[in-house]
Design a protein around this motif. Structure first.
Motif, PDB file in Angstrom:
ATOM      1  N   GLY A 402       0.333  -1.609   0.000  1.00 19.00           N
ATOM      2  CA  GLY A 402       0.405  -0.435  -0.142  1.00 19.00           C
ATOM      3  C   GLY A 402       0.968   1.366   0.151  1.00 19.00           C
ATOM      4  N   VAL A 403       2.338   1.376  -0.324  1.00 16.31           N
ATOM      5  CA  VAL A 403       2.817   2.150  -0.467  1.00 16.31           C
ATOM      6  C   VAL A 403       2.647   2.884  -1.586  1.00 16.31           C
ATOM      7  N   PRO A 404       2.756   4.207  -1.256  1.00 14.53           N
ATOM      8  CA  PRO A 404       2.698   4.910  -2.916  1.00 14.53           C
ATOM      9  C   PRO A 404       3.718   4.955  -3.204  1.00 14.53           C
ATOM     10  N   VAL A 405       4.541   4.486  -4.577  1.00 15.71           N
ATOM     11  CA  VAL A 405       5.895   5.108  -4.376  1.00 15.71           C
ATOM     12  C   VAL A 405       5.850   5.511  -5.791  1.00 15.71           C
ATOM     13  N   MET A 406       6.503   6.611  -6.257  1.00 15.36           N
ATOM     14  CA  MET A 406       6.680   7.378  -7.649  1.00 15.36           C
ATOM     15  C   MET A 406       7.750   6.641  -8.534  1.00 15.36           C
ATOM     16  N   GLY A 407       8.373   6.554  -8.502  1.00 17.37           N
ATOM     17  CA  GLY A 407       9.493   6.107  -9.067  1.00 17.37           C
ATOM     18  C   GLY A 407      10.592   5.583  -8.951  1.00 17.37           C
ATOM     19  N   TYR A 408      11.325   5.640  -9.347  1.00 14.23           N
ATOM     20  CA  TYR A 408      12.269   4.124  -9.318  1.00 14.23           C
ATOM     21  C   TYR A 408      13.392   4.849 -10.083  1.00 14.23           C
ATOM     22  N   THR A 409      14.749   5.357  -9.371  1.00 16.26           N
ATOM     23  CA  THR A 409      15.775   5.256 -10.818  1.00 16.26           C
ATOM     24  C   THR A 409      17.129   5.010 -10.038  1.00 16.26           C
ATOM     25  N   THR A 410      17.651   4.539 -11.066  1.00 19.37           N
ATOM     26  CA  THR A 410      18.895   3.177 -10.187  1.00 19.37           C
ATOM     27  C   THR A 410      20.339   4.965 -10.254  1.00 19.37           C
ATOM     28  N   TRP A 411      21.107   4.313  -9.001  1.00 18.18           N
ATOM     29  CA  TRP A 411      22.512   5.174  -9.521  1.00 18.18           C
ATOM     30  C   TRP A 411      23.035   5.402 -10.098  1.00 18.18           C
ATOM     31  N   GLY A 412      24.170   6.215 -10.727  1.00 12.82           N
ATOM     32  CA  GLY A 412      24.823   5.836 -11.823  1.00 12.82           C
ATOM     33  C   GLY A 412      24.681   5.282 -12.930  1.00 12.82           C
ATOM     34  N   CYS A 413      23.288   5.372 -13.788  1.00  9.03           N
ATOM     35  CA  CYS A 413      22.963   4.495 -14.413  1.00  9.03           C
ATOM     36  C   CYS A 413      24.158   4.601 -15.471  1.00  9.03           C
ATOM     37  N   ILE A 414      24.662   5.411 -16.089  1.00  6.95           N
ATOM     38  CA  ILE A 414      26.397   5.415 -16.774  1.00  6.95           C
ATOM     39  C   ILE A 414      26.882   6.198 -16.036  1.00  6.95           C
ATOM     40  N   ASP A 415      28.603   4.902 -16.266  1.00  2.00           N
ATOM     41  CA  ASP A 415      29.853   4.834 -14.928  1.00  2.00           C
ATOM     42  C   ASP A 415      29.435   5.745 -15.031  1.00  2.00           C
ATOM     43  N   CYS A 416      30.031   6.449 -13.188  1.00  2.16           N
ATOM     44  CA  CYS A 416      30.642   7.429 -13.378  1.00  2.16           C
ATOM     45  C   CYS A 416      31.473   7.946 -12.043  1.00  2.16           C
ATOM     46  N   VAL A 417      31.987   8.817 -12.079  1.00  2.00           N
ATOM     47  CA  VAL A 417      33.088   9.276 -10.390  1.00  2.00           C
ATOM     48  C   VAL A 417      32.811   8.789  -9.613  1.00  2.00           C
ATOM     49  N   SER A 418      33.136   8.229  -8.591  1.00  2.00           N
ATOM     50  CA  SER A 418      32.419   7.355  -7.249  1.00  2.00           C
ATOM     51  C   SER A 418      32.011   9.075  -6.101  1.00  2.00           C
ATOM     52  N   ALA A 419      31.132   9.461  -6.026  1.00  2.00           N
ATOM     53  CA  ALA A 419      31.073  10.147  -4.578  1.00  2.00           C
ATOM     54  C   ALA A 419      32.624  10.142  -3.805  1.00  2.00           C
ATOM     55  N   SER A 420      32.471   8.484  -3.639  1.00  2.00           N
ATOM     56  CA  SER A 420      32.891   9.056  -2.152  1.00  2.00           C
ATOM     57  C   SER A 420      34.464   8.472  -2.125  1.00  2.00           C
ATOM     58  N   THR A 421      34.399   7.814  -3.529  1.00  4.80           N
ATOM     59  CA  THR A 421      36.322   7.725  -3.201  1.00  4.80           C
ATOM     60  C   THR A 421      37.176   8.218  -4.758  1.00  4.80           C
ATOM     61  N   SER A 422      36.136   9.180  -5.418  1.00  3.25           N
ATOM     62  CA  SER A 422      36.438   9.571  -6.364  1.00  3.25           C
ATOM     63  C   SER A 422      36.943   8.792  -7.534  1.00  3.25           C
ATOM     64  N   GLN A 423      36.649   7.089  -7.222  1.00  2.00           N
ATOM     65  CA  GLN A 423      37.117   6.557  -8.213  1.00  2.00           C
ATOM     66  C   GLN A 423      36.153   6.034 -10.166  1.00  2.00           C
ATOM     67  N   MET A 424      36.811   5.638 -10.329  1.00  2.00           N
ATOM     68  CA  MET A 424      36.021   5.658 -11.926  1.00  2.00           C
ATOM     69  C   MET A 424      35.963   4.144 -11.732  1.00  2.00           C
ATOM     70  N   SER A 425      36.459   3.058 -10.955  1.00  2.00           N
ATOM     71  CA  SER A 425      36.570   1.807 -11.090  1.00  2.00           C
ATOM     72  C   SER A 425      35.105   1.169  -9.984  1.00  2.00           C
ATOM     73  N   LYS A 426      35.055   2.317  -9.168  1.00  2.00           N
ATOM     74  CA  LYS A 426      33.464   1.959  -8.716  1.00  2.00           C
ATOM     75  C   LYS A 426      32.150   1.926  -9.486  1.00  2.00           C
ATOM     76  N   ARG A 427      32.188   1.474 -10.638  1.00  2.00           N
ATOM     77  CA  ARG A 427      31.008   0.838 -11.520  1.00  2.00           C
ATOM     78  C   ARG A 427      29.355   0.825 -11.052  1.00  2.00           C
TER      79      ARG A 427
END
Ligand code: BGP
Length: 465
Positions: A402-427
């Protein structure tokens, strides 16, 4: 499974993690440009060439091709942020930067042309550096005025193009990452609780102000807050553990409470009193917060943690780690994998706030191996498909709860630079970007196996997982 007909499937990124072009077309330097190694080591004086975010994945120049790929997967929504320093390079400038405004005009036009609704974060870990250096970020009351001007500028400019807005990314992370989340240069260990919670207050006022302005300027828009969600489980049924978890939960929940109910909860007033904190405010500010609560609550979900009054072996985590949960497996970066935690948090948030919910980040950061199959380069990322499938299944169950959920967006839908570690290898992406941690690579894009899988999920509205 019962996903509503207009469910907003899509993907999410943030300007600083994809755009690059860090001083192009009048953009000012922002706090990410001086954080080459993520959140764990201190900032540099000036941007340094080892900072992957200066180029990131060059989305600034390649966004048209990237959006085309998102549209090919069938995205209904694309979440990104506006880099504040493209619009106001220093943050406190008199006039906005026209070239920056134009860039997002083109980006949002292209999104709409391809049938994707833009979902825009106003501030995603990218405060203009000048605001950090001159004002110490959100500790200063002046930031409210600068943010208001910035918000008013972008609402007026994009009122026909953007109908879904988020005020601050993972607003509760400021308690752990004052620079990243609050533009505050004083390191956490030297920061007084008074200053830290005063900074939170300034963000709450700014968020309420933006909500009010948005409703006035774009009456058919919806504004949400964005919190980092992390279920905390008691390690044992010992009542000491239960109370410990309750107290820890308060520090996360109060950010949502403020946005959804508009008043400081009693538990925070008690905490302020016992810790000698006195929030400087005015009756007008308190009224503003009370009268301008959000339309929906959005959140990131990656993992859960356990906690115990007696301590225990601590693990890694998104912004904060906790005691390791012996029932859960971990990602290569030590984040516990807990799909059921997503159903739990959806139910908890709805029970608590009775507002529609939007999952705006979820995904698995993993090391990918580019391989060649029939002359085509790809990644066989079944681990990512499994992670996402298991989580989407739980979203379906929460909807059935019964929870109204509007949508779902996956994080980093294209590989990007990580926020916590600044790595590209965390894809995280469905699309592999040829760039490595040392900055080498062609920046070419390749579809991973998960690309076609997610396309099928969206086409079947979550029926085929
Ligand atoms: C959230 C941030 C994102 C994002 C994500 C994944 O905290 O809102 O910006 O990067 O986590 O984290 P990371 O990149 O550190 O793996």
């Amino acid at each position: 499974m019962a996903f509503p007909k207009n469910f907003l499937w899509g993907g999410a990124v943030a300007a600083n993690q994809v755009e690059g072009a860090y001083i192009e077309d009048g953009k000012g330097v922002d706090i990410q440009d001086i954080m080459p190694h993520g959140v764990k080591s201190g900032p540099t004086e000036e941007p340094t060439p080892d900072n992957l975010k200066l180029i990131a994945i060059d989305f600034y120049h390649r966004y048209k091709d990237d959006l085309k790929l998102f549209a090919e997967m069938g995205f209904k929504v694309f979440r990104t942020s506006i880099a504040w320093s493209r619009i106001f390079p220093n943050g406190d400038d008199d006039q906005p930067n026209e070239a920056g405004l134009k860039f997002y005009d083109d980006l949002f036009d292209e999104c709409r042309r391809l049938g994707m609704e833009p979902l825009v974060t106003i501030s995603h870990y990218e405060t203009p550096l000048h605001l950090a250096k001159k004002y110490n970020g959100w500790i200063s009351h002046d930031l409210i005025g600068f943010y208001e001007k910035y918000a008013r500028t972008i609402f007026n400019r994009y009122k026909d193009k953007v109908k879904l807005w988020l005020t601050f990314n993972e607003i509760n992370s400021v308690l752990h990452w004052p620079l990243t989340s609050g533009g505050i240069l004083t390191p956490l260990e030297k920061l007084s609780k008074q200053d830290l919670f005063q900074a939170c207050h300034h963000e709450f006022v700014a968020s309420a102000l933006a909500t009010k302005l948005c409703h006035e300027i774009i009456p058919d828009a919806k504004v949400g807050c964005m919190v980092l969600s992390m279920p905390i489980y008691p390690l044992t049924p010992n009542p000491d553990d239960i109370i410990k978890v309750m107290e820890m939960d308060h520090f996360n929940d109060f950010f949502g409470d403020l946005h959804a109910r508009g008043v400081y909860p009693g538990y925070m007033n008690r905490y302020f009193k016992e810790n000698g904190i006195s929030i400087k405010t005015t009756p007008e500010e308190l009224e503003l917060m009370k009268n301008n609560t959000v339309d929906f609550v959005s959140f990131s979900y990656y993992m859960s943690i356990a906690e115990s009054a007696g301590g225990g072996k601590r693990g890694e985590g998104n912004v904060m780690g906790g005691v390791e949960n012996p029932y859960l497996k971990k990602s290569e970066w030590g984040w516990a994998i807990d799909p059921q935690g997503l159903r739990f948090i959806l139910n908890k948030f709805y029970d608590r706030w009775q507002k529609p919910l939007f999952i705006v980040e979820n995904g698995l950061g993993a090391k990918d191996q580019l391989v060649e199959v029939d002359g085509v380069k790809t990644v066989n990322d079944d681990y990512r498909i499994n992670y996402l499938r298991d989580h989407i299944e739980q979203v379906g169950k929460a909807i059935e709860d019964g929870v109204p959920v509007m949508g779902y967006t996956t994080w980093g839908c294209i590989d990007c630079v990580s926020a916590s570690t600044s790595q590209m290898s965390k894809r995280y992406g469905f699309i592999y970007v040829d760039r490595n941690d040392d900055g080498s690579g062609t920046l070419e894009r390749y579809k991973k196996k998960s690309f076609d899988w997610y396309k099928k999920v969206i086409a079947s509205n979550g029926a085929e997982l």
